[in-house]
Design an enzyme around this catalytic site. Sequence first.
Site, PDB file in Angstrom:
ATOM      1  N   HIS A   1      -1.184   1.140 -10.520  1.00  0.00           N
ATOM      2  CA  HIS A   1       0.008   0.275 -10.853  1.00  0.00           C
ATOM      3  C   HIS A   1      -0.103  -0.802  -9.658  1.00  0.00           C
ATOM      4  O   HIS A   1       0.438  -1.922 -10.209  1.00  0.00           O
ATOM      5  CB  HIS A   1       1.493   0.789 -11.024  1.00  0.00           C
ATOM      6  CG  HIS A   1       1.997   1.046  -9.507  1.00  0.00           C
ATOM      7  ND1 HIS A   1       1.776   2.443  -9.040  1.00  0.00           N
ATOM      8  CD2 HIS A   1       2.960   0.336  -9.035  1.00  0.00           C
ATOM      9  CE1 HIS A   1       2.398   2.409  -7.967  1.00  0.00           C
ATOM     10  NE2 HIS A   1       3.184   1.212  -7.617  1.00  0.00           N
TER      11      HIS A   1
ATOM     12  N   HIS B   1      -4.105   3.218  -4.258  1.00  0.00           N
ATOM     13  CA  HIS B   1      -3.733   1.921  -3.857  1.00  0.00           C
ATOM     14  C   HIS B   1      -4.491   1.370  -2.998  1.00  0.00           C
ATOM     15  O   HIS B   1      -4.781   0.040  -2.834  1.00  0.00           O
ATOM     16  CB  HIS B   1      -2.304   2.011  -3.618  1.00  0.00           C
ATOM     17  CG  HIS B   1      -1.596   2.882  -4.860  1.00  0.00           C
ATOM     18  ND1 HIS B   1      -1.764   2.593  -6.021  1.00  0.00           N
ATOM     19  CD2 HIS B   1      -0.454   3.638  -4.774  1.00  0.00           C
ATOM     20  CE1 HIS B   1      -1.007   3.350  -6.995  1.00  0.00           C
ATOM     21  NE2 HIS B   1       0.002   4.015  -5.884  1.00  0.00           N
TER      22      HIS B   1
HETATM   23  C1  BG6 Z   1       2.876   6.113  -6.292  1.00  0.00           C
HETATM   24  C2  BG6 Z   1       2.819   7.042  -5.186  1.00  0.00           C
HETATM   25  O1  BG6 Z   1       1.511   5.919  -6.861  1.00  0.00           O
HETATM   26  O2  BG6 Z   1       3.165   4.909  -5.593  1.00  0.00           O
HETATM   27  C3  BG6 Z   1       4.259   7.454  -4.694  1.00  0.00           C
HETATM   28  O3  BG6 Z   1       2.415   8.332  -6.210  1.00  0.00           O
HETATM   29  C4  BG6 Z   1       4.763   6.109  -3.914  1.00  0.00           C
HETATM   30  O4  BG6 Z   1       4.229   8.384  -3.608  1.00  0.00           O
HETATM   31  C5  BG6 Z   1       4.531   4.841  -4.854  1.00  0.00           C
HETATM   32  O5  BG6 Z   1       5.904   6.160  -3.424  1.00  0.00           O
HETATM   33  C6  BG6 Z   1       4.674   3.397  -4.086  1.00  0.00           C
HETATM   34  O6  BG6 Z   1       4.657   2.465  -5.251  1.00  0.00           O
HETATM   35  P1  BG6 Z   1       5.196   1.321  -4.713  1.00  0.00           P
HETATM   36  O7  BG6 Z   1       4.892   0.222  -5.989  1.00  0.00           O
HETATM   37  O8  BG6 Z   1       6.725   1.519  -4.666  1.00  0.00           O
HETATM   38  O9  BG6 Z   1       4.857   0.651  -3.572  1.00  0.00           O
END
Ligand code: BG6
Length: 487
Positions: free
Chosen positions: A185, A247
């Site tokens: 995402h 990520h």
């Molecule tokens: C998710 C993880 O993919 O991303 C989580 O599983 C994490 O542990 C989250 O909190 C963080 O996403 P964002 O968009 O809030 O930075």
Amino acid sequence: MPPAAPAPDLFVVLGATGDLMERKLFPALYAISGPKGGEGARPLRVLGASRRAWKDEDFRAYAVTSLVQGKVASSAEARRWADASVAFHSFGDDPNAGIATLARRIADEEKAYGLSGNRVLYLALPAEAFPPTIAALGAASLSKGPGWTRFVIEKPFGRDLESAEALNALIHRWFEEPCVYRIDHYLGKETVQNLLVFRFANMLFESVWNRDRIEQVEITVAEDLGLENRAAYYDETGALRDMVQSHLTQLLTLTAMEVPTNLEADQVRNEKVKVLRSLEPIRNEDIVYGQYGAGRTGGLPVPGYLEEPGVRPGSPTETFVALRLRVSNWRWHGIPFYLRTGKRLPEKLTRITVRFREPPVWFFGQGDARTVTANRLAITLQPDEGFSLGIEIKRPGHEIRLETHELHFLYSEAFGPLSDGYQTLILDILRGDQTLFVRADEVEEAWRVFSGVLSNPPKVERYAAGSWGPAASDALLLEDGHTWSPP
Ligand code: BG6
């Protein structure tokens, strides 16, 4: 006569009674197919599916709650949309029998509502349910439909290289790679996409984006949150698998990649894969694991990781990783990329900081007056999206004295609030654009990078909740004469 509205596509979510549907998918689907229908609006019929014995009405109520609580729609608007466009199918406990009933329901929906025959099959299930569900989708002939079929899968994509390869092989038995959309995402975030524009539309930066002018690159993805009731998943997963392999590695590839020939999905992804292939093996001295103990975040006391409900007694799971990577290619050879992520850090912050080299000769003052701050570019991906560039300025006065000042750009000032990444990703799926999705070889290469660490993990150091991680994380950079940039 105005052109007839296109027939709606069908958006099937498997695992639709979960948290992702409520927090992310309903708001994004409403933004795309609801009455406000902004950029890229298109008609959709949403069919949620899960093991729960829910009826259409239960799922519609779930949609209304999600949209109202998320302040996306009024309750009347949400209700109208849910009644007109949302349905539910319970597929029970046996995936094979259940998915066969789902296949019949899909065909019935397409007939009853005059749908286009185009289908999105979106897997928002726990990872252990991926293999049996994929096999059942294939066995029920759902991999091919009357129109296009696009298969979407959430993370985690495997737990290591072997499981990711096995998952890819299973998916490819039924779905060809051009219709597979692996979600990370982070790639849907405007600021992450802007990295390409920032780098390749501004000659100013691209011409200095290399080992001759850059001294170090830092990627920090800090979270102040703890486990958020996800102990069962997180304790088995840890920060390396949950955040770094996905990520942070994506952010690294976008920061380090070469300019693609064009913006076609495969051109961009080829360049990202080349970065992964250029990474030097990670040695034990390149990586620090941490786990938070009790401390304070947001001014409140919080328990340590081992005291969180659902965590195994004495669990060795890492909630923090700091890491030094080296991209051994023409552009980056010898330049450290420092990556850091953790739960229960002082604040939520995702930032890429590029530290440029100091001037080779210094003639502004001697001795103690000889202080120089290298130019630093900080690209903040969240929460205050934008960037700042530290520039050395002469303080007015007779003597030559320097001060660092920052040039700032803030997305919120220029454009107002940014849309959620899920809307962007879902629109891309509907348009058939795979640029922001992770290709099979890319996900495997990203696991390969961490294979050594996973089989021989470093010892887990403690850090207090609300701190920036264990002391060893600072020591990692100090070895190279570097420090983490201040937040
Ligand atoms: C998710 C993880 O993919 O991303 C989580 O599983 C994490 O542990 C989250 O909190 C963080 O996403 P964002 O968009 O809030 O930075």
